[in-house]
Design a protein around this motif. Sequence first.
Motif, PDB file in Angstrom:
ATOM      1  N   THR A  22       1.749 -28.602   8.157  1.00 34.96           N
ATOM      2  CA  THR A  22       0.389 -28.956   8.548  1.00 34.96           C
ATOM      3  C   THR A  22      -0.624 -28.342   7.597  1.00 34.96           C
ATOM      4  OG1 THR A  22       1.077 -29.036  10.862  1.00 34.96           O
ATOM      5  CG2 THR A  22      -1.266 -28.890  10.443  1.00 34.96           C
ATOM      6  N   ILE A  23      -0.400 -27.106   7.197  1.00 38.43           N
ATOM      7  CA  ILE A  23      -1.299 -26.454   6.237  1.00 38.43           C
ATOM      8  C   ILE A  23      -1.295 -27.215   4.920  1.00 38.43           C
ATOM      9  CG2 ILE A  23      -1.611 -24.395   4.803  1.00 38.43           C
ATOM     10  CD1 ILE A  23      -0.802 -22.730   7.188  1.00 38.43           C
ATOM     11  N   ASP A  24      -0.114 -27.583   4.432  1.00 38.58           N
ATOM     12  CA  ASP A  24      -0.028 -28.314   3.166  1.00 38.58           C
ATOM     13  C   ASP A  24      -0.708 -29.669   3.243  1.00 38.58           C
ATOM     14  OD1 ASP A  24       1.268 -26.330   1.766  1.00 38.58           O
ATOM     15  OD2 ASP A  24       3.277 -27.111   2.188  1.00 38.58           O
ATOM     16  N   LEU A  25      -0.588 -30.362   4.374  1.00 41.13           N
ATOM     17  CA  LEU A  25      -1.202 -31.678   4.511  1.00 41.13           C
ATOM     18  C   LEU A  25      -2.729 -31.586   4.564  1.00 41.13           C
ATOM     19  CD1 LEU A  25       1.158 -33.351   7.135  1.00 41.13           C
ATOM     20  CD2 LEU A  25       0.974 -33.905   4.706  1.00 41.13           C
ATOM     21  N   ASN A  26      -3.254 -30.500   5.098  1.00 40.00           N
ATOM     22  CA  ASN A  26      -4.690 -30.394   5.322  1.00 40.00           C
ATOM     23  C   ASN A  26      -5.443 -29.576   4.276  1.00 40.00           C
ATOM     24  OD1 ASN A  26      -4.720 -31.937   7.706  1.00 40.00           O
ATOM     25  ND2 ASN A  26      -3.936 -30.190   8.834  1.00 40.00           N
ATOM     26  N   LYS A  27      -4.754 -29.008   3.311  1.00 37.94           N
ATOM     27  CA  LYS A  27      -5.432 -28.098   2.387  1.00 37.94           C
ATOM     28  C   LYS A  27      -6.424 -28.805   1.466  1.00 37.94           C
ATOM     29  CE  LYS A  27      -1.860 -27.943  -1.179  1.00 37.94           C
ATOM     30  NZ  LYS A  27      -0.923 -27.077  -1.859  1.00 37.94           N
ATOM     31  N   ASP A  28      -6.250 -30.102   1.228  1.00 39.21           N
ATOM     32  CA  ASP A  28      -7.158 -30.824   0.341  1.00 39.21           C
ATOM     33  C   ASP A  28      -8.247 -31.591   1.083  1.00 39.21           C
ATOM     34  OD1 ASP A  28      -5.785 -29.951  -1.902  1.00 39.21           O
ATOM     35  OD2 ASP A  28      -4.387 -31.636  -1.841  1.00 39.21           O
ATOM     36  N   LYS A  29      -8.246 -31.545   2.412  1.00 38.61           N
ATOM     37  CA  LYS A  29      -9.259 -32.265   3.177  1.00 38.61           C
ATOM     38  C   LYS A  29     -10.586 -31.531   3.097  1.00 38.61           C
ATOM     39  CE  LYS A  29      -6.319 -34.610   6.470  1.00 38.61           C
ATOM     40  NZ  LYS A  29      -6.038 -34.876   7.872  1.00 38.61           N
ATOM     41  N   LYS A  30     -11.647 -32.304   2.970  1.00 37.80           N
ATOM     42  CA  LYS A  30     -12.991 -31.746   2.891  1.00 37.80           C
ATOM     43  C   LYS A  30     -13.745 -32.057   4.180  1.00 37.80           C
ATOM     44  CE  LYS A  30     -12.675 -30.597  -1.488  1.00 37.80           C
ATOM     45  NZ  LYS A  30     -12.750 -29.278  -1.991  1.00 37.80           N
ATOM     46  N   VAL A  31     -14.642 -31.183   4.552  1.00 35.13           N
ATOM     47  CA  VAL A  31     -15.493 -31.394   5.717  1.00 35.13           C
ATOM     48  C   VAL A  31     -16.637 -32.298   5.284  1.00 35.13           C
ATOM     49  CG1 VAL A  31     -16.991 -30.251   7.390  1.00 35.13           C
ATOM     50  CG2 VAL A  31     -14.896 -29.143   6.635  1.00 35.13           C
ATOM     51  N   SER A  32     -16.976 -33.289   6.108  1.00 31.88           N
ATOM     52  CA  SER A  32     -18.050 -34.208   5.753  1.00 31.88           C
ATOM     53  C   SER A  32     -19.384 -33.476   5.739  1.00 31.88           C
ATOM     54  CB  SER A  32     -18.107 -35.372   6.735  1.00 31.88           C
ATOM     55  OG  SER A  32     -18.562 -34.933   7.995  1.00 31.88           O
ATOM     56  N   VAL A  33     -20.322 -34.021   4.987  1.00 35.38           N
ATOM     57  CA  VAL A  33     -21.646 -33.412   4.863  1.00 35.38           C
ATOM     58  C   VAL A  33     -22.340 -33.393   6.221  1.00 35.38           C
ATOM     59  CG1 VAL A  33     -23.908 -33.631   3.762  1.00 35.38           C
ATOM     60  CG2 VAL A  33     -21.839 -34.103   2.452  1.00 35.38           C
ATOM     61  N   ASP A  34     -22.179 -34.464   7.003  1.00 33.30           N
ATOM     62  CA  ASP A  34     -22.802 -34.523   8.329  1.00 33.30           C
ATOM     63  C   ASP A  34     -22.257 -33.424   9.245  1.00 33.30           C
ATOM     64  OD1 ASP A  34     -24.332 -36.708   7.587  1.00 33.30           O
ATOM     65  OD2 ASP A  34     -22.872 -38.165   8.341  1.00 33.30           O
ATOM     66  N   ALA A  35     -20.945 -33.243   9.230  1.00 32.55           N
ATOM     67  CA  ALA A  35     -20.335 -32.211  10.066  1.00 32.55           C
ATOM     68  C   ALA A  35     -20.796 -30.827   9.629  1.00 32.55           C
ATOM     69  CB  ALA A  35     -18.818 -32.311  10.010  1.00 32.55           C
ATOM     70  N   LEU A  36     -20.874 -30.617   8.323  1.00 34.62           N
ATOM     71  CA  LEU A  36     -21.305 -29.327   7.800  1.00 34.62           C
ATOM     72  C   LEU A  36     -22.755 -29.039   8.191  1.00 34.62           C
ATOM     73  CD1 LEU A  36     -20.445 -26.910   6.092  1.00 34.62           C
ATOM     74  CD2 LEU A  36     -21.221 -28.148   4.085  1.00 34.62           C
ATOM     75  N   ASN A  37     -23.623 -30.031   8.089  1.00 35.18           N
ATOM     76  CA  ASN A  37     -25.023 -29.847   8.485  1.00 35.18           C
ATOM     77  C   ASN A  37     -25.141 -29.569   9.979  1.00 35.18           C
ATOM     78  OD1 ASN A  37     -26.030 -30.164   5.911  1.00 35.18           O
ATOM     79  ND2 ASN A  37     -26.283 -32.366   6.121  1.00 35.18           N
ATOM     80  N   SER A  38     -24.325 -30.230  10.778  1.00 35.70           N
ATOM     81  CA  SER A  38     -24.332 -30.007  12.221  1.00 35.70           C
ATOM     82  C   SER A  38     -23.910 -28.575  12.552  1.00 35.70           C
ATOM     83  CB  SER A  38     -23.400 -31.004  12.903  1.00 35.70           C
ATOM     84  OG  SER A  38     -23.301 -30.739  14.267  1.00 35.70           O
ATOM     85  N   ILE A  39     -22.890 -28.103  11.887  1.00 37.00           N
ATOM     86  CA  ILE A  39     -22.406 -26.737  12.106  1.00 37.00           C
ATOM     87  C   ILE A  39     -23.478 -25.730  11.704  1.00 37.00           C
ATOM     88  CG2 ILE A  39     -20.740 -25.017  11.289  1.00 37.00           C
ATOM     89  CD1 ILE A  39     -18.731 -27.376  11.051  1.00 37.00           C
TER      90      ILE A  39
END
Length: 53
Positions: A22-39
């Motif tokens: 699971t770590i290997d599959l998700n290590k290249d995923k980026k958080v969307s700009v909208d989600a980051l702004n919401s956080i």
Amino acid sequence: MAKPIKNTPVLKGKEAVNFYKTIDLNKDKKVSVDALNSIRSDADKLKELLKVN
């Protein structure tokens, strides 16, 4: 009185393999700009609530 916190269990066998896959599959995923702004906006609101004057 608070209950003592238990130690985190060590992953062994199939659980450990699945965890690392699971770590290997998700290590290249980026958080969307909208989600980051919401956080960030939620964090700013929380900081304002916790601000001590």
